[in-house]
Design a protein around this motif. Structure first.
Motif, PDB file in Angstrom:
ATOM      1  N   PRO A  91       0.755  -0.973   0.121  1.00  0.00           N
ATOM      2  CA  PRO A  91       0.100   0.094  -0.149  1.00  0.00           C
ATOM      3  C   PRO A  91       0.809   1.128   0.023  1.00  0.00           C
ATOM      4  N   GLU A  92       0.544   2.263  -0.861  1.00  0.00           N
ATOM      5  CA  GLU A  92       1.352   3.428  -0.727  1.00  0.00           C
ATOM      6  C   GLU A  92       0.562   4.397  -1.653  1.00  0.00           C
ATOM      7  N   PRO A  93       0.816   5.985  -1.492  1.00  0.00           N
ATOM      8  CA  PRO A  93       1.809   6.252  -0.701  1.00  0.00           C
ATOM      9  C   PRO A  93       1.376   6.380   0.906  1.00  0.00           C
ATOM     10  N   LEU A  94       1.983   6.159   1.727  1.00  0.00           N
ATOM     11  CA  LEU A  94       1.754   6.020   3.356  1.00  0.00           C
ATOM     12  C   LEU A  94       1.719   7.404   3.853  1.00  0.00           C
ATOM     13  N   ILE A  95       0.846   7.986   4.501  1.00  0.00           N
ATOM     14  CA  ILE A  95       1.200   9.177   4.842  1.00  0.00           C
ATOM     15  C   ILE A  95       1.588   9.311   6.316  1.00  0.00           C
ATOM     16  N   ARG A  96       1.176   8.435   7.074  1.00  0.00           N
ATOM     17  CA  ARG A  96       1.459   8.380   8.531  1.00  0.00           C
ATOM     18  C   ARG A  96       1.372   7.008   9.035  1.00  0.00           C
ATOM     19  N   SER A  97       2.309   6.509   9.844  1.00  0.00           N
ATOM     20  CA  SER A  97       1.912   5.364  10.887  1.00  0.00           C
ATOM     21  C   SER A  97       2.327   5.372  12.099  1.00  0.00           C
ATOM     22  N   GLY A  98       1.854   4.814  13.021  1.00  0.00           N
ATOM     23  CA  GLY A  98       2.458   4.885  14.268  1.00  0.00           C
ATOM     24  C   GLY A  98       2.113   3.814  15.173  1.00  0.00           C
ATOM     25  N   TYR A  99       2.715   3.636  16.424  1.00  0.00           N
ATOM     26  CA  TYR A  99       2.734   2.542  17.363  1.00  0.00           C
ATOM     27  C   TYR A  99       2.587   3.217  18.755  1.00  0.00           C
ATOM     28  N   THR A 100       1.637   2.831  19.589  1.00  0.00           N
ATOM     29  CA  THR A 100       0.493   2.272  19.644  1.00  0.00           C
ATOM     30  C   THR A 100      -0.584   3.346  19.047  1.00  0.00           C
ATOM     31  N   VAL A 101      -1.888   3.105  18.770  1.00  0.00           N
ATOM     32  CA  VAL A 101      -2.740   4.132  18.367  1.00  0.00           C
ATOM     33  C   VAL A 101      -2.911   5.045  19.226  1.00  0.00           C
ATOM     34  N   TYR A 102      -2.883   4.576  20.743  1.00  0.00           N
ATOM     35  CA  TYR A 102      -3.282   5.403  21.513  1.00  0.00           C
ATOM     36  C   TYR A 102      -2.146   6.451  21.991  1.00  0.00           C
ATOM     37  N   ALA A 103      -1.032   6.028  22.059  1.00  0.00           N
ATOM     38  CA  ALA A 103       0.343   6.506  22.225  1.00  0.00           C
ATOM     39  C   ALA A 103       0.707   7.623  21.361  1.00  0.00           C
ATOM     40  N   GLU A 104       0.133   7.386  19.759  1.00  0.00           N
ATOM     41  CA  GLU A 104       0.436   8.023  18.757  1.00  0.00           C
ATOM     42  C   GLU A 104      -0.925   9.035  18.358  1.00  0.00           C
ATOM     43  N   ARG A 105      -1.823   8.965  19.229  1.00  0.00           N
ATOM     44  CA  ARG A 105      -3.112   9.622  18.730  1.00  0.00           C
ATOM     45  C   ARG A 105      -3.147  10.989  18.384  1.00  0.00           C
ATOM     46  N   GLU A 106      -2.296  11.878  18.977  1.00  0.00           N
ATOM     47  CA  GLU A 106      -2.261  13.442  18.364  1.00  0.00           C
ATOM     48  C   GLU A 106      -1.526  13.348  17.039  1.00  0.00           C
ATOM     49  N   ARG A 107      -0.591  12.679  16.990  1.00  0.00           N
ATOM     50  CA  ARG A 107       0.002  12.606  15.602  1.00  0.00           C
ATOM     51  C   ARG A 107      -0.943  12.112  14.426  1.00  0.00           C
ATOM     52  N   LEU A 108      -1.726  10.907  14.808  1.00  0.00           N
ATOM     53  CA  LEU A 108      -2.712  10.561  13.960  1.00  0.00           C
ATOM     54  C   LEU A 108      -3.729  11.790  13.596  1.00  0.00           C
ATOM     55  N   GLN A 109      -4.217  12.256  14.504  1.00  0.00           N
ATOM     56  CA  GLN A 109      -5.221  13.487  14.489  1.00  0.00           C
ATOM     57  C   GLN A 109      -4.624  14.504  13.652  1.00  0.00           C
ATOM     58  N   GLU A 110      -3.577  14.909  13.926  1.00  0.00           N
ATOM     59  CA  GLU A 110      -3.012  16.257  13.076  1.00  0.00           C
ATOM     60  C   GLU A 110      -2.836  15.725  11.717  1.00  0.00           C
ATOM     61  N   ALA A 111      -2.225  14.364  11.551  1.00  0.00           N
ATOM     62  CA  ALA A 111      -1.925  13.930   9.883  1.00  0.00           C
ATOM     63  C   ALA A 111      -3.577  13.846   9.227  1.00  0.00           C
ATOM     64  N   LEU A 112      -4.431  13.398   9.802  1.00  0.00           N
ATOM     65  CA  LEU A 112      -5.777  13.329   9.314  1.00  0.00           C
ATOM     66  C   LEU A 112      -6.346  14.690   9.222  1.00  0.00           C
ATOM     67  N   ALA A 113      -6.084  15.640  10.175  1.00  0.00           N
ATOM     68  CA  ALA A 113      -6.640  17.225   9.815  1.00  0.00           C
ATOM     69  C   ALA A 113      -5.915  17.627   8.488  1.00  0.00           C
ATOM     70  N   ASP A 114      -4.579  17.494   8.400  1.00  0.00           N
ATOM     71  CA  ASP A 114      -3.898  18.035   7.269  1.00  0.00           C
ATOM     72  C   ASP A 114      -4.356  17.108   5.901  1.00  0.00           C
ATOM     73  N   LEU A 115      -4.800  16.060   6.162  1.00  0.00           N
ATOM     74  CA  LEU A 115      -5.361  15.434   5.036  1.00  0.00           C
ATOM     75  C   LEU A 115      -6.653  15.843   4.333  1.00  0.00           C
ATOM     76  N   VAL A 116      -7.582  16.148   5.566  1.00  0.00           N
ATOM     77  CA  VAL A 116      -8.812  16.344   5.046  1.00  0.00           C
ATOM     78  C   VAL A 116      -9.164  17.977   4.980  1.00  0.00           C
ATOM     79  N   THR A 117      -8.137  18.831   5.327  1.00  0.00           N
ATOM     80  CA  THR A 117      -8.196  20.313   5.357  1.00  0.00           C
ATOM     81  C   THR A 117      -7.720  20.570   3.920  1.00  0.00           C
ATOM     82  N   PRO A 118      -8.617  21.499   3.194  1.00  0.00           N
ATOM     83  CA  PRO A 118      -8.286  22.190   1.894  1.00  0.00           C
ATOM     84  C   PRO A 118      -7.479  22.950   2.021  1.00  0.00           C
TER      85      PRO A 118
END
Length: 118
Positions: A91-118
């Protein structure tokens, strides 16, 4: 995904963004004593129409990502891809990955916001 990670994704991503066009794939594997009998209860932690959930007794996903990315059995991890992502050899291109979901939750939320914000 652990309970804390599943609840966090449900509350902070799915419920917080009910109109967001999003596809979430969760693969449950028998880590830390988990069994197929626990799958329905686990699925309830992140129930949402945008979530497809799978149970895998044979660790296929964990082993794939172990070899591809982590070098150890992978579980309680996330991978974020955009709409243009395709799975050919991998699968590619990978935007962000992390471990654990909970420990990396802020990074996940920031990357998702960057992805969906025009």
């Amino acid at each position: 995904m652990c309970r804390a990670g599943a609840r966090w994704v449900r509350e902070n991503i799915l419920e917080a963004n009910p109109d967001l066009e999003l596809a979430v794939y969760v693969v449950w594997e028998p880590m830390l004593g988990g069994r197929r009998a626990h799958a329905a209860q686990a699925a309830g932690l992140i129930a949402d129409p945008r979530v497809a959930q799978f149970w895998n007794d044979e660790f296929i996903a964990g082993e794939y990502f172990k070899e591809a990315l982590f070098g150890r059995t992978a579980w309680d991890i996330f991978f974020l891809y955009g709409n243009e992502a395709r799975w050919e050899d991998e699968p590619e291109p990978l935007i962000r990955s992390g471990y654990t979901v909970y420990a990396e939750r802020e990074r996940l939320q920031e990357a998702l916001a960057d992805l969906v914000t025009p």
